[in-house]
Design a protein around this motif. Structure first.
Motif, mmCIF file in Angstrom:
data_model
loop_
_atom_site.group_PDB
_atom_site.id
_atom_site.type_symbol
_atom_site.label_atom_id
_atom_site.label_comp_id
_atom_site.label_asym_id
_atom_site.label_seq_id
_atom_site.Cartn_x
_atom_site.Cartn_y
_atom_site.Cartn_z
ATOM 1 N N LYS A 1 0.819 -1.208 0.000
ATOM 2 C CA LYS A 1 0.000 0.000 0.000
ATOM 3 C C LYS A 1 0.853 1.259 0.000
ATOM 4 O O LYS A 1 0.587 2.223 -0.721
ATOM 5 C CB LYS A 1 -0.933 -0.017 1.213
ATOM 6 C CG LYS A 1 -1.990 1.075 1.180
ATOM 7 C CD LYS A 1 -3.092 0.813 2.182
ATOM 8 C CE LYS A 1 -4.223 1.806 1.982
ATOM 9 N NZ LYS A 1 -5.355 1.555 2.875
ATOM 10 N N ARG B 1 -14.283 -7.470 -9.176
ATOM 11 C CA ARG B 1 -14.423 -6.447 -8.130
ATOM 12 C C ARG B 1 -15.540 -5.496 -8.481
ATOM 13 O O ARG B 1 -15.910 -5.338 -9.646
ATOM 14 C CB ARG B 1 -13.108 -5.688 -7.928
ATOM 15 C CG ARG B 1 -12.779 -4.712 -9.052
ATOM 16 C CD ARG B 1 -11.519 -3.924 -8.739
ATOM 17 N NE ARG B 1 -11.333 -2.846 -9.707
ATOM 18 C CZ ARG B 1 -10.313 -2.019 -9.698
ATOM 19 N NH1 ARG B 1 -9.385 -2.134 -8.767
ATOM 20 N NH2 ARG B 1 -10.198 -1.068 -10.600
ATOM 21 N N ASP C 1 -17.898 3.029 -0.242
ATOM 22 C CA ASP C 1 -17.320 2.769 1.082
ATOM 23 C C ASP C 1 -16.293 3.825 1.439
ATOM 24 O O ASP C 1 -16.246 4.330 2.568
ATOM 25 C CB ASP C 1 -16.687 1.371 1.113
ATOM 26 C CG ASP C 1 -17.725 0.279 1.026
ATOM 27 O OD1 ASP C 1 -18.912 0.602 1.232
ATOM 28 O OD2 ASP C 1 -17.353 -0.877 0.741
ATOM 29 N N GLN C 2 -15.444 4.187 0.452
ATOM 30 C CA GLN C 2 -14.400 5.172 0.739
ATOM 31 C C GLN C 2 -15.010 6.548 0.956
ATOM 32 O O GLN C 2 -14.581 7.305 1.821
ATOM 33 C CB GLN C 2 -13.383 5.205 -0.403
ATOM 34 C CG GLN C 2 -12.557 3.917 -0.468
ATOM 35 C CD GLN C 2 -11.539 3.959 -1.573
ATOM 36 O OE1 GLN C 2 -11.462 4.937 -2.306
ATOM 37 N NE2 GLN C 2 -10.760 2.901 -1.683
ATOM 38 N N HIS D 1 -2.738 -5.090 -3.477
ATOM 39 C CA HIS D 1 -2.959 -5.260 -2.039
ATOM 40 C C HIS D 1 -4.426 -5.063 -1.730
ATOM 41 O O HIS D 1 -5.173 -4.483 -2.529
ATOM 42 C CB HIS D 1 -2.120 -4.240 -1.257
ATOM 43 C CG HIS D 1 -2.379 -2.820 -1.677
ATOM 44 N ND1 HIS D 1 -1.684 -2.214 -2.726
ATOM 45 C CD2 HIS D 1 -3.262 -1.884 -1.236
ATOM 46 C CE1 HIS D 1 -2.135 -0.985 -2.881
ATOM 47 N NE2 HIS D 1 -3.095 -0.767 -2.003
ATOM 48 N N ASP D 2 -4.849 -5.509 -0.559
ATOM 49 C CA ASP D 2 -6.243 -5.382 -0.142
ATOM 50 C C ASP D 2 -6.503 -3.991 0.429
ATOM 51 O O ASP D 2 -5.572 -3.254 0.788
ATOM 52 C CB ASP D 2 -6.566 -6.449 0.910
ATOM 53 C CG ASP D 2 -6.452 -7.843 0.323
ATOM 54 O OD1 ASP D 2 -6.750 -7.986 -0.869
ATOM 55 O OD2 ASP D 2 -6.062 -8.765 1.069
ATOM 56 N N ASP D 3 -7.767 -3.628 0.522
ATOM 57 C CA ASP D 3 -8.187 -2.351 1.109
ATOM 58 C C ASP D 3 -7.504 -1.186 0.405
ATOM 59 O O ASP D 3 -6.930 -0.302 1.037
ATOM 60 C CB ASP D 3 -7.884 -2.346 2.620
ATOM 61 C CG ASP D 3 -8.573 -1.167 3.309
ATOM 62 O OD1 ASP D 3 -9.600 -0.707 2.789
ATOM 63 O OD2 ASP D 3 -8.057 -0.704 4.345
ATOM 64 N N TYR D 4 -7.567 -1.230 -0.924
ATOM 65 C CA TYR D 4 -6.866 -0.177 -1.671
ATOM 66 C C TYR D 4 -7.771 1.025 -1.891
ATOM 67 O O TYR D 4 -8.974 0.992 -1.697
ATOM 68 C CB TYR D 4 -6.353 -0.725 -3.003
ATOM 69 C CG TYR D 4 -7.405 -1.414 -3.833
ATOM 70 C CD1 TYR D 4 -8.256 -0.697 -4.651
ATOM 71 C CD2 TYR D 4 -7.523 -2.799 -3.798
ATOM 72 C CE1 TYR D 4 -9.218 -1.336 -5.401
ATOM 73 C CE2 TYR D 4 -8.475 -3.451 -4.550
ATOM 74 C CZ TYR D 4 -9.317 -2.711 -5.355
ATOM 75 O OH TYR D 4 -10.269 -3.346 -6.103
ATOM 76 N N ASP D 5 -7.141 2.091 -2.376
ATOM 77 C CA ASP D 5 -7.818 3.374 -2.550
ATOM 78 C C ASP D 5 -8.056 3.601 -4.040
ATOM 79 O O ASP D 5 -7.106 3.684 -4.833
ATOM 80 C CB ASP D 5 -6.931 4.483 -1.955
ATOM 81 C CG ASP D 5 -7.628 5.851 -1.973
ATOM 82 O OD1 ASP D 5 -8.754 5.906 -2.490
ATOM 83 O OD2 ASP D 5 -7.026 6.820 -1.482
ATOM 84 N N LYS E 1 -16.240 6.977 4.374
ATOM 85 C CA LYS E 1 -15.250 7.156 5.435
ATOM 86 C C LYS E 1 -15.062 8.643 5.769
ATOM 87 O O LYS E 1 -14.756 9.011 6.900
ATOM 88 C CB LYS E 1 -13.904 6.558 5.005
ATOM 89 C CG LYS E 1 -13.861 5.046 4.967
ATOM 90 C CD LYS E 1 -12.488 4.578 4.549
ATOM 91 C CE LYS E 1 -12.441 3.051 4.466
ATOM 92 N NZ LYS E 1 -11.119 2.582 4.021
ATOM 93 N N ILE F 1 -16.772 -0.021 -3.719
ATOM 94 C CA ILE F 1 -15.542 0.449 -3.066
ATOM 95 C C ILE F 1 -15.550 1.970 -2.952
ATOM 96 O O ILE F 1 -15.202 2.541 -1.917
ATOM 97 C CB ILE F 1 -14.311 -0.033 -3.863
ATOM 98 C CG1 ILE F 1 -14.259 -1.568 -3.850
ATOM 99 C CG2 ILE F 1 -13.022 0.540 -3.315
ATOM 100 C CD1 ILE F 1 -13.254 -2.158 -4.819
#
Length: 1849
Positions: free
Chosen positions: A439, A681, A689-690, A486-490, A693, A686
């Motif tokens: 990340k 995906r 979700d972002q 990678h996981d939980d990417y932006d 935040k 996503i």
């Protein structure tokens, strides 16, 4: 310390060293010559021990652990020293070190060797040597003594024996239970040695599995969990050369890629040599020198080396497969992995500390060698990225982002790219890839200064080198920047990275140029694969949604401009490359403009891509994700290439059948839709979700704020630091980011949409179809597959041959001809054979353009001359019209079809025409044409053929149905006459004879014939029976029964179109035409006579059709003349529900009698009255058909129905005998007509003794044991009918006709004895037909005489009674009793009208001298009826009295009582009568006038007493008598009469038969089964009767009080028990009387009971036999035990004194009684005292008086003492008065009782007596109580009253 320079590190482990200075980290290396330890921070050597100095290396402790000891010799003294280390990988470290065990200084450790056999992969046994070493097994070639392979203990899972393989055992190896089979005679020793070595040297425990294997199981499980077909089935295969130390030369192998494994196979045998899971692949190494050699490195340390001519394509597929299996750590490189540089195992990621150290090494190489630092970094860091890439919690945690940024900067700052070798440059790109895959590295691309520029320069320089390995590494690194790994990417960062990478058009052109170059030259498969990944992440959904719009369009146009290049990849051998090209192609067509899309669609055809992908889309079957992804991609491309593409659509029509392509237009869903594997995906989710935040305060933030406030007061200076770390750790957005705009995704364009339902098409494609519009199966699919593959193969050859030019595929002429379908007849789009075989309910039932197809079929039918073809067309016409009659509408040629049916002489054509007509009548308009063309008559003519069906299944009992004499058959079958010439008449002939004549040629089609039932002579060809049995040809589809069934169904359907009533239920007139035609005499009889086939289906259908025809039919009353009721009742089957419906509707509507003679009786009005029993006719009328059917088929013996299969059989026999020879005639002449003749009443033996009344059999109704509560529908009507039946029975007379009279009427000779039944029947038929009113209106009277005579003769065997039948009268009487008993409320309002007959019956029976010897006496039933009538209504009681019924009953009562004796039984007639009359009197006594009448008849009471006298033998009747006594007790005079008649003697006697233990036992009991319960019940009734006689009871049971009876009861039962009759339950009284008791109130024991019973028996005997008894009636009866006792106030004084605390009912009354008693004894005592004082002598006679007085005094004392309140009366004064009269007072006052009275008086200040005594004491000093008494007595003597009377009173 001397360092050995030649030593090379082979395996390194990051360990902890334990020393006196503490614990510190060391890199522990096992090298080629020595063991070395390094400082991990500087890589300096801290220690090194040559193997010659090492003594041992061993684990510490038993079992699993982390510590181990290294022992070595030190210094010149060669003393040994031991060091301790610890590591998580102890087992692996020890294993690596022990490989050099033979070089150790001490105990050169060598293992023991064993000779074994190894089961080779080629299924052969090869001799090997197994050496058990400290680290594992070594497999040694016995010929060369070389180690072939080793089985380390660390990888061994255990051992298992083989039960059926001598000496066999398996090593479970590799982590997936791979089985290696060895065989040795020393099996147990080998395994034991290995287990010991593993525990001692390596520190692990191995086990033998308990359950042995069999050899078959070994073969099935030899590859462990990868033994399944899915794991070893190849998806791609490559021929390679394996380079191995085992073989001096490379060995040919097939390297197969499966879903989960890499499999080596022997190409000669296709046996599997090795299996390796894809998840265990660590790296793929390309040899930089030799372009064909590559190496596969595995995480367990194994290395496999191969060579292949298409190495890069193989590696591209292998790389895709390994990554698809979930292994993301694999990469392709040109240098092998230096294992000595990795600080741990390849199978486990290194520690976080090791990661951090190597990140620092990149920034500052410890040995100054940057290239070495890069190689070390790549060896230790996973290709999927830095694992610990996020800063952890803690104040002293490293800043991982900073470490990663510094490492990136170091890698990009190397400007010496030009001098760096290709391997070094590749390693640098792979290091960057490892960093940006995390990340922090992904974020750094746009956030780290100059990252983008430096990386761009580095990549461009790398591209210029044109080295495939370097270019692949560079592009693979770019892919990690394009799409985060990678996981939980932006997503925003992904957008920024993409925008930066795609911003340079020149850069993109360079990439595409490299791409095109490799594609054109067929090289660089790895480069092509990585560039396709790059394009996929940029252009393909869903990744393209983060691409910037203009950049996306630019790149899309650049790629599309080289369309042919892209299409070339569809022939690439690498599956991964084909998939990538397809994804890019999909994006171009979907999102490119129309010109681009059209160009691509055209190229898909010209390049041959469409058939190739169509082949993949249709024929790929796998559960592997890669294969499914490719299939899904191909399906999508095929959909895109054919969407809005007419050329492609026409090609599909030439390739695939229209029935299959029709699914493309269907809207049906797919039952189980295949998942689309391309989309992995959801960007929208996503992004949302972002965005969420930044726009809401998370829960953790709110809690953090609260926690911060609490921390503030303790450590304010640290709060900022803590919160900062929280922000970093939790990812709190910075201020400037809070207002950040949400992620905006590029909107996808879908200019070309796939409208067709391809999902359903592919789903149906894989299935087999055999339908009228589609034949599709394995053969057709294989033909399609072969044709496509052949075409693609040919096209590829042509392209290779013409490679100098651009070659285009000739798609315009390509088509697929399915040779396997060449033999099928096809009309339009339909296969005729399958259309005929198809089920109407099948899914394919809908026919497209049905009207045109129907006309095509009909056209072919009209044109073809062949009968078989005509029939096929007719069959198809029937199917099409049946399915689509609404769309096709009315058929114009129905008349023509009827004409063809009439003219045709072929059975097959006939049946097909009828089947077609059966479908035509689905349209109501066609029915009219059918009727207009005489179709009804033609169909009915064909119906009659059913009589000729001889192979019909036999129905049970059918052999009994048709009754014919043996000599009848020949005559009856001769029905036919014929003539070939004019006026020629030959015959009669039977039908079989006609067949023989036809065979001989004496008959032809034009021969004129006649038989009964025909309207004249007709040609043979126009007579249906002869035409279809003699003339017709062909093979029928339907047998005669099936044909008749079909026609009947058609007629039923037609009748259903035309109901007999309209919607308002009004009758329609004239009757609908179809019913009029069917009711005609030319049709209806023949339909009805089908019943005589006895076929279950035909009978059922005929019954349904007749029910339709009969509805409101004006001809219905004459239906019986057809014989239908005879025929239908002869049916023996069980499907009788339609029959029952028909009978219920018609049986009472027949005009077989005049209305005057019918009467109101249902049996007389029913045509079935002579056939069925009366009850069955009533059942048919009163119940629904379903219920009647149930009875008709069953075995019933109930009040409403007596019916059985035997009765049904008898009925069928009688009807068959009545029909005589008609049934056989139908088998000769199917159109013969029946002439009606009425049938005599059928008498059933089962009903011989039955009396039927109303709707019930009275014998059954009166059987209350079997039918205790049978419901009676109308009790009033039944009572009326019963009285009528009674009257008829009484008035019954003998028959008026004799047998000779009957013979005379039937014209039979007399005096010759009885005639045979068949002769009687023939005579009857002859006369009945002659005088039948329908034929001879003048012969009605004679017809009735004939009927009467025939019926008499048929029933002459029946029971004939000359006059009334007593049995019937008894049934009538019992029925009335049941009615009055069960339906009291219904009959209560009515006065019973049968008393005159009832009283007359009782009178006649009573006066009959043979009363007690009759077999069927009427008196019991009559007496019972009298009771029930009176019990029902007061009106009846009064009526009975008026009719002198009381006197008549009394006479019967007396008559029956007179015969009672000790041996009478309850079943005796006299006993029953007594019981019934007793009940009758009980009820009558409720009415005053009846009581007066009873009072006037003293004989009743006398007889009643006599009944009770014999009660012991007849207790139930005695109980009724006792109840009668209770009823009589309501009147005082009746009480008196009963008393004087001695009723008490009997009632009291019953009381002592009671058993209270039965009542208290709780056991279920019944009077029916328990005699004691009867006695108990009688005892209770007797108590009730006694209570009522004495007038003890109140309220509802109240009766006049009778002192005389009470006195007698008190005398015999004691006053105490007599009183209890008023207040205590009968059970309590009886328990008291039948148990022993001694209380102040009662002394009762065995002697008292015996004494009373003896007295009662004497009185009973005297009263019954002599008429006299005790004059006092027991009132003066005294028990001898009681005579000895002092009884005062009904209390036994002695007993009371013994229990003075006994609770008295009225203590004051007892005290008063005691005083009265003492007073009564005063004078005697005074005299007695004077005598005894003077004479000193006691009289013996009166000696007990004094003790009794003392007893009384003691009782008085006890009363006063234990019953407070008794002293408040004048007891004291009366006491003093009585005692002071006695002379000798002083003597009495000394008695204890007197002393107690004294103390009682003195102790109560509040009492008057006590007050006076105290006053006396005050005035007279210390005077005693005695003087006070004297004072009182003196005063009393002088004045006659007590002193101060006011006080004493």
């Amino acid at each position: 310390m001397n360092i050995i320079r030649e030593n090379k590190d082979l395996a390194c482990f990051y360990t902890t060293k334990h020393s006196w200075r503490g614990k510190y980290k060391r890199v522990f290396s096992v090298g080629t010559h020595a063991i070395t330890t390094y400082n991990p921070n500087t890589l300096e050597v801290t220690n090194q021990w040559p193997y010659g100095d090492i003594c041992s290396i061993s684990p510490v402790g038993k079992g699993q652990g982390t510590e181990f000891n290294l022992t070595f010799r030190k210094g010149s003294g060669r003393k040994s020293e031991t060091l301790k280390f610890s590591t998580e990988h102890r087992t692996e470290l020890l294993t690596e070190a022990l490989r050099f065990r033979t070089d150790f200084s001490e105990g050169k450790i060598t293992g023991r060797r064993y000779n074994c056999y190894k089961h080779h992969w080629s299924d052969t046994r090869k001799p090997v040597i197994l050496e058990v070493t400290p680290g594992g097994f070594d497999q040694i070639n016995p010929a060369t003594n070389r180690v072939l392979c080793s089985y380390d203990y660390r990888n061994i899972e255990g051992f298992v024996d083989l039960s059926d393989y001598q000496g066999g055992f398996c090593i479970l190896y590799g982590g997936f239970s791979r089985l290696h089979l060895f065989a040795s005679e020393q099996r147990e020793e080998i395994i034991k040695s290995a287990i010991d070595h593993a525990g001692n040297y390596v520190g692990i425990s191995l086990r033998i599995r308990k359950e042995p294997l069999e050899f078959e199981q070994y073969l099935n499980l030899r590859f462990g969990k990868y033994s399944t077909d899915e794991s070893i089935t190849s998806l791609a295969e490559f021929v390679v050369q394996k380079i191995s130390p085992r073989h001096p030369e490379p060995v040919k192998r097939v390297l197969a890629l499966t879903e989960t494994c890499l499999v080596e196979r022997d190409p000669a045998t296709y046996n599997i040599a090795t299996v390796k899971p894809l998840g265990e692949v660590f790296a793929l190494v390309c040899d930089s020198e030799n372009p064909q050699i590559f190496t596969i490195e595995f995480i367990k340390g194994q290395i496999r080396k191969y060579s292949s001519t298409e190495r890069d394509s193989l590696l591209a597929s292998l790389l895709d497969g390994v990554r698809a299996s979930g292994n993301r750590d694999v990469c392709v490189k040109m240098t092998p992995t230096p294992k000595g540089q990795r600080w741990g195992l390849l199978s486990v990621p290194v520690d976080e500390e090791v990661e951090s150290l190597h990140l620092r090494f990149l920034a500052a190489p410890p040995n100054g060698n940057f290239a070495d630092a890069v190689f070390r970094f790549n060896a230790n860091i996973s290709y999927s990225g830095v694992l610990h890439a996020v800063t952890q919690d803690g104040l002293f945690s490293e800043n991982k982002e900073k470490l990663i940024n510094n490492a990136i900067t170091a890698l990009l700052s190397q400007e010496g790219d030009v001098v760096a070798s290709n391997a070094e440059l590749e390693s640098q790109f792979q290091a960057v890839r490892r960093l940006v895959a995390s990340k922090a590295g992904f974020l750094a691309f746009t956030q780290l200064p100059k990252f983008r520029e430096r990386l761009g320069v580095k990549v461009v320089k790398a591209l210029k080198r044109s080295h495939s390995g370097v270019v692949h590494a560079a592009v693979d690194m770019l892919c990690a920047l394009m799409c985060p790994m990678h996981d939980d990417y932006d997503l925003r960062q992904e957008q920024l990275n993409k925008a930066s990478l795609l911003s340079s058009k020149k850069f993109l052109e360079n990439l595409l140029e490299k791409f095109n170059s490799h594609v054109d030259h067929g090289t660089g498969a790895l480069v092509i694969s990585s560039l396709l990944d790059f394009l996929t992440f940029a252009l393909c959904a869903p990744y393209s949604e983060t691409s910037e719009g203009q950049q996306f369009d630019m790149l899309l146009e650049m790629v599309a401009s080289n369309g042919r290049t892209l299409f070339k990849l569809f022939q690439h051998p690498s599956m991964a490359i084909v998939k990538g090209a397809g994804l890019v192609m999909k994006a171009i067509i979907e999102e490119g403009d129309k010109e681009i899309a059209t160009k691509m669609q055209e190229l898909a055809l010209s390049e041959g891509a469409l058939p190739r992908h169509l082949h993949t889309a249709m024929f790929t079957i796998s559960s592997d994700q890669r294969m499914l992804t490719n299939r899904q991609l191909s399906r999508h491309l095929v959909g895109l290439w054919t969407a809005d593409n007419t050329t492609a659509t026409n090609l599909l029509k030439r390739i695939l059948p229209s029935g299959l392509l029709a699914y493309l237009d269907s809207s049906d869903p797919v039952p189980e839709k295949d998942a689309d594997r391309m989309h992995v995906r959801d960007n929208v989710k996503i992004a949302m979700d972002q965005y969420g935040k930044f726009n809401k305060v998370p829960e953790w933030q709110r809690l953090a704020g609260k926690a911060a406030k609490e921390v503030e007061k303790f450590a304010k200076d640290k709060v900022d630091l803590v919160l900062m770390h929280w922000r970093d750790r939790m990812g709190i957005a910075q201020k400037e980011n809070i207002s950040q705009k949400p992620v905006v995704l590029r909107k996808r364009r879908q200019r070309i949409k796939i409208e067709a339902n391809w999902d359903l098409f592919y789903y149906r494609f894989s299935q087999d179809h055999a339908r009228s519009n589609l034949i599709w199966n394995f053969k057709t699919r294989e033909e399609l597959r072969d044709t496509l593959e052949s075409e693609m193969r040919t096209f590829n050859i042509d392209r290779e041959l013409g490679s100098a030019n651009v070659i285009s595929w000739n798609h315009q002429e390509f088509e697929v001809k399915y040779e396997c379908l060449a033999e099928e007849i096809k009309i339009g789009d339909y296969y005729l054979r399958l259309l005929l075989e198809e089920d109407e309910n099948e899914e394919s039932g809908s026919i497209k353009r049905s009207y045109e197809f129907f006309n095509e079929l009909y056209h072919r039918f009209l044109l073809t001359p062949k009968v078989n073809m005509k029939c096929l067309c007719l069959q198809a016409l029937a199917i099409v019209y049946g399915r689509c009659h609404e769309e096709i509408g009315p058929f114009a040629d129905t008349r023509y079809i009827i004409g063809m049916l009439e003219r045709c002489t072929d059975k097959l054509e006939r049946d097909r025409l009828i089947l077609f007509l059966n479908k035509l009548i689905l349209n109501k308009k066609n029915v009219k044409d059918l009727m207009d063309s005489n179709g009804i008559r033609i169909l009915v003519d064909l119906l009659t053929l059913a009589h000729l069906h001889v192979s019909r299944a036999t129905v049970p009992l059918q052999s009994n149905v048709i009754e014919a004499a043996p000599d009848m058959k020949r005559d009856s079958e001769k029905e036919w006459y014929f003539g070939n010439a004019d006026k020629e008449r030959s015959g009669p002939y039977g039908f079989h004879e006609m067949q023989e004549l036809w065979t001989k040629g004496m008959l032809n089609a034009k021969t004129r014939c006649w038989a009964q039932g025909m309207d004249g002579w007709r040609p043979l060809q126009s007579i249906p029976q002869l035409k279809w049995c003699l003339l017709a040809s062909g093979q029928a589809v339907l047998n005669e029964t099936d044909l008749a069934t079909l026609i009947l169904n058609m007629l039923i359907t037609m009748c259903g179109y035309f109901p007999s009533r309209d919607q308002d239920n009004a009758i329609i007139r004239p009757l609908p035409r179809v019913k009029r035609l069917l009711s005609d005499s030319t049709c209806l009889p023949h339909i009805i006579q089908l019943l005589l086939t006895f076929d279950p289906i035909l009978v059922e259908k005929v019954a349904i059709l007749l029910y339709h025809i009969a509805q409101d039919n004006p001809q219905l009353p004459r239906l019986y003349l057809s014989g239908v009721f005879f025929f239908i009742m002869m049916y023996t089957g069980s499907n009788v529900l339609p029959v029952a419906r028909f009978l219920k509707y018609t049986h009472t509507k027949q005009a077989f009698k005049s209305e005057e003679t019918k009467g109101q009786d249902i049996v007389q009005r029913s045509i079935l009255g002579h056939i069925l029993p009366e009850a069955m006719v009533c059942y048919l009328e009163n119940y629904e058909p379903e219920k009647f059917s149930e009875i008709f088929l069953g075995e019933f013996d109930t009040p409403e129905a007596i019916w059985s299969s035997e009765m049904r059989r008898l009925m069928i026999e009688k009807i068959a005998a009545h029909l005589a020879d008609f049934t056989p005639r139908l088998q000769s002449n199917t159109r013969a007509l029946y002439h009606y003749c009425p049938i005599p009443v059928i008498n059933y033996p089962q009903l011989e003794n039955e009396l039927f009344c109303n709707i019930y059999y009275l014998k059954q109704l009166c059987d209350t044991l079997r039918f205790p509560d049978w419901p009676i529908k109308d009790p009033v009507k039944l009572l009326k009918d019963t009285l009528d039946a009674w009257k008829k029975e009484v008035e019954k007379k003998p028959p008026t006709m004799s047998v000779d009279d009957a013979y005379e009427v039937l014209s039979l000779p007399q005096g010759q004895g009885p005639h045979d039944e068949s002769k009687i029947r023939k005579a009857y038929f002859r006369l009945a037909q002659k005088y039948h009113p329908d034929k001879n209106p003048e012969g009605r009277d004679m017809f009735e005489k004939v009927n009467k005579a025939y019926e008499f003769l048929c029933t002459k065997s029946a029971k004939i009674v000359d006059g009334p039948d007593p049995e019937n009268i008894i049934l009538i009487l019992k029925t009335q009793s049941i009615l009055f008993n069960r339906h009291k409320e219904d009959l209560q309002p009515y006065k019973y009208a049968g008393y005159p007959m009832l009283i007359r019956t009782i009178t006649m029976e009573t006066s009959d001298d043979l009363l007690f010897s009759k077999e069927a006496p009427l008196l019991p039933a009559a007496a019972e009826l009298a009771f029930h009538t009176v019990n029902c209504s007061a009106l009846n009681a009064e009526e009975l009295r008026r009719e002198n019924g009381m006197e008549v009953l009394q006479e019967a009562f007396s008559r029956c009582v007179s015969v009672l004796n000790r041996s009478s039984k309850p079943s005796d007639m006299s006993v029953q009568v007594c019981g019934h009359i007793s009940k009758c009197y009980s009820v009558a006594a409720q009415f005053e006038e009846c009581r007066e009448k009873i009072t006037e008849m003293p004989g009743i009471i006398k007889d009643l007493c006599r009944v009770l006298y014999f009660g012991k033998s007849i207790p139930r009747v005695a109980a009724l008598g006792v109840e009668c006594v209770s009823s009589f007790a309501v009147d005082f005079w009746l009480q008196t009469h009963l008393f004087q008649a001695g009723i008490l003697w009997h009632l009291l006697g019953y009381l002592f038969n009671y058993d209270y233990t039965l009542e208290e036992s709780g056991i279920q009991k019944s009077e029916e089964t328990n005699q004691q319960e009867v006695a108990n019940s009688l005892a209770k009734l007797s108590v009730c009767a006694l209570s009522r006689l004495g007038g003890y009871l109140s309220e509802e049971q109240a009766t006049p009080e009778n002192p005389t009876i009470r006195k007698s009861l008190a005398g015999m039962l004691t006053p105490y028990i007599a009183r209890k009759l008023a207040v205590v339950s009968a059970a309590e009284i009886l328990k008291m009387l039948n148990s022993n008791t001694e209380s102040p109130y009662l002394i009762w024991n065995n002697s008292t009971r015996a004494e009373l019973l003896e007295f009662l028996e004497i009185q009973q005997e005297n009263m019954i036999k002599k008429g006299d008894c005790d004059k006092t009636y027991g009132s003066e009866f005294v028990y001898s035990d009681h005579a000895k006792e002092l009884i005062v106030g009904e209390i036994f004084v002695r007993v009371y004194n013994e229990v003075p605390t006994f609770q008295l009912e009225v203590p004051k009354a007892f005290a008063a009684s005691l005083l009265d008693y003492i007073g009564s004894q005063a004078q005697y005592l005074h005299t007695f005292m004077a005598i005894t004082h003077a004479a000193k002598v006691e009289s013996e006679q009166h000696g007990d008086r004094l003790p009794r007085v003392e007893m009384a005094l003691e009782a008085l004392r006890n009363v006063i003492k234990y019953n407070p309140g008794c002293e408040y009366s004048d007891i004291q004064s009366r006491l003093c008065e009585q005692y002071c009269r006695v002379r000798g007072f002083v003597q009495l006052t000394r008695s204890p009782a007197f002393a107690a009275i004294k103390s009682s008086a003195c102790s109560r200040d509040s009492l008057c007596f006590g007050i006076e005594y105290k006053n006396y004491k005050r005035s007279n000093g210390k005077g005693s109580f005695d003087l006070f008494i004297g004072y009182v007595l003196q005063f009393n003597t002088s004045t006659g009253s007590s002193p101060d009377s006011g006080t004493f009173c």
